[in-house]
Design a protein around this motif. Structure first.
Motif, mmCIF file in Angstrom:
data_model
loop_
_atom_site.group_PDB
_atom_site.id
_atom_site.type_symbol
_atom_site.label_atom_id
_atom_site.label_comp_id
_atom_site.label_asym_id
_atom_site.label_seq_id
_atom_site.Cartn_x
_atom_site.Cartn_y
_atom_site.Cartn_z
ATOM 1 N N THR A 41 0.802 -1.224 0.000
ATOM 2 C CA THR A 41 0.000 0.000 0.000
ATOM 3 C C THR A 41 0.834 1.274 0.000
ATOM 4 O OG1 THR A 41 -0.103 0.171 2.413
ATOM 5 C CG2 THR A 41 -1.799 -1.189 1.315
ATOM 6 N N GLY A 42 2.090 1.171 0.432
ATOM 7 C CA GLY A 42 2.929 2.360 0.555
ATOM 8 C C GLY A 42 2.613 3.193 1.785
ATOM 9 N N GLN A 43 1.686 2.721 2.622
ATOM 10 C CA GLN A 43 1.295 3.446 3.825
ATOM 11 C C GLN A 43 2.296 3.193 4.946
ATOM 12 O OE1 GLN A 43 -1.446 5.543 4.099
ATOM 13 N NE2 GLN A 43 -1.561 5.216 1.880
ATOM 14 N N GLN A 44 2.538 4.229 5.761
ATOM 15 C CA GLN A 44 3.400 4.056 6.923
ATOM 16 C C GLN A 44 2.712 3.118 7.904
ATOM 17 O OE1 GLN A 44 4.488 7.620 9.062
ATOM 18 N NE2 GLN A 44 5.926 6.524 10.359
ATOM 19 N N VAL A 45 3.507 2.241 8.535
ATOM 20 C CA VAL A 45 2.949 1.255 9.468
ATOM 21 C C VAL A 45 3.695 1.306 10.796
ATOM 22 C CG1 VAL A 45 2.149 -0.330 7.667
ATOM 23 C CG2 VAL A 45 4.463 -0.575 8.587
ATOM 24 N N SER A 46 3.089 0.710 11.795
ATOM 25 C CA SER A 46 3.716 0.534 13.101
ATOM 26 C C SER A 46 4.058 -0.943 13.238
ATOM 27 C CB SER A 46 2.746 0.958 14.204
ATOM 28 O OG SER A 46 3.317 0.725 15.472
ATOM 29 N N LEU A 47 5.355 -1.242 13.341
ATOM 30 C CA LEU A 47 5.793 -2.625 13.520
ATOM 31 C C LEU A 47 5.471 -3.073 14.933
ATOM 32 C CD1 LEU A 47 9.324 -2.470 11.831
ATOM 33 C CD2 LEU A 47 7.125 -3.004 10.777
ATOM 34 N N ASN A 68 6.516 -1.504 19.886
ATOM 35 C CA ASN A 68 5.876 -1.170 18.617
ATOM 36 C C ASN A 68 6.518 0.117 18.104
ATOM 37 O OD1 ASN A 68 4.243 -3.327 19.233
ATOM 38 N ND2 ASN A 68 2.553 -2.078 19.956
ATOM 39 N N LEU A 69 6.921 0.113 16.836
ATOM 40 C CA LEU A 69 7.642 1.261 16.274
ATOM 41 C C LEU A 69 7.084 1.670 14.915
ATOM 42 C CD1 LEU A 69 11.350 0.175 16.867
ATOM 43 C CD2 LEU A 69 10.129 1.978 18.075
#
Length: 169
Positions: A41-47, A68-69
């Motif tokens: 998606t190219g969306q920023q995520v939280s690992l 979580n980062l």
């Protein structure tokens, strides 16, 4: 003679003020900032439940304990041309591991190959280092790709984008 004391104090205060400089209050560290993204998606995520540590750092220092980062500062070494980080996916561990069984923590390694460049700021502030990235290598358990700015400066901006192919977010 009584006027000399206040004049002298005012003069010394003016000299002291002229010797201080606001130019040294800026960020003088070229500190790479990485954001994490979903490859599809190219969306920023939280690992979720990731731990990051440096290879070859004193004691292989953990920069980010299991947490979580969405982003991470990944400092480079000025005395070397390579810095490596391990991303351990603690959330992928089974709930319980039988006693005596050895279980390897799922992880990816990212290697940054760069040239440290000394940059003179001013006589008052001295010098700092920028980093000219030549190449980035990575394993691909969950990391799909890494994009980056070739020159890492002291600008407070996203310099590295790490794209993940699995849903650990």
């Amino acid at each position: 003679m009584k006027r000399i004391g206040p004049i002298l104090i005012i003069g010394l205060m003016a000299m002291a003020a002229s010797c201080t400089s606001n130019e040294c209050y800026e960020n003088h560290s070229a500190l790479p900032l990485a954001y994490f993204y979903n490859m599809e998606t190219g969306q920023q995520v939280s690992l979720q439940s990731v731990r990051i540590y440096g290879i070859g750092a004193p004691g292989d220092s953990v920069l980010y304990p299991t947490q979580n980062l969405q982003e991470a500062y990944l400092p480079f070494r000025i005395w070397q041309d390579t810095t490596q980080y391990v991303f351990e996916y603690m959330g992928m561990l089974p709930d319980s591991i039988p006693e005596g069984m050895v279980y390897e923590i799922p992880a990816d390694t990212v290697s940054f190959i760069y040239e440290p460049k000394e940059w003179f700021v001013s006589p008052a502030c001295g010098a700092m280092y920028f980093f000219d990235i030549k190449k980035v290598e990575h394993s691909s358990l969950l990391i799909d790709s890494v994009s980056y700015n070739e020159l890492i400066t002291n600008e407070n901006a996203v310099n590295i984008k790490i794209f993940f192919k699995e849903t650990i977010y």
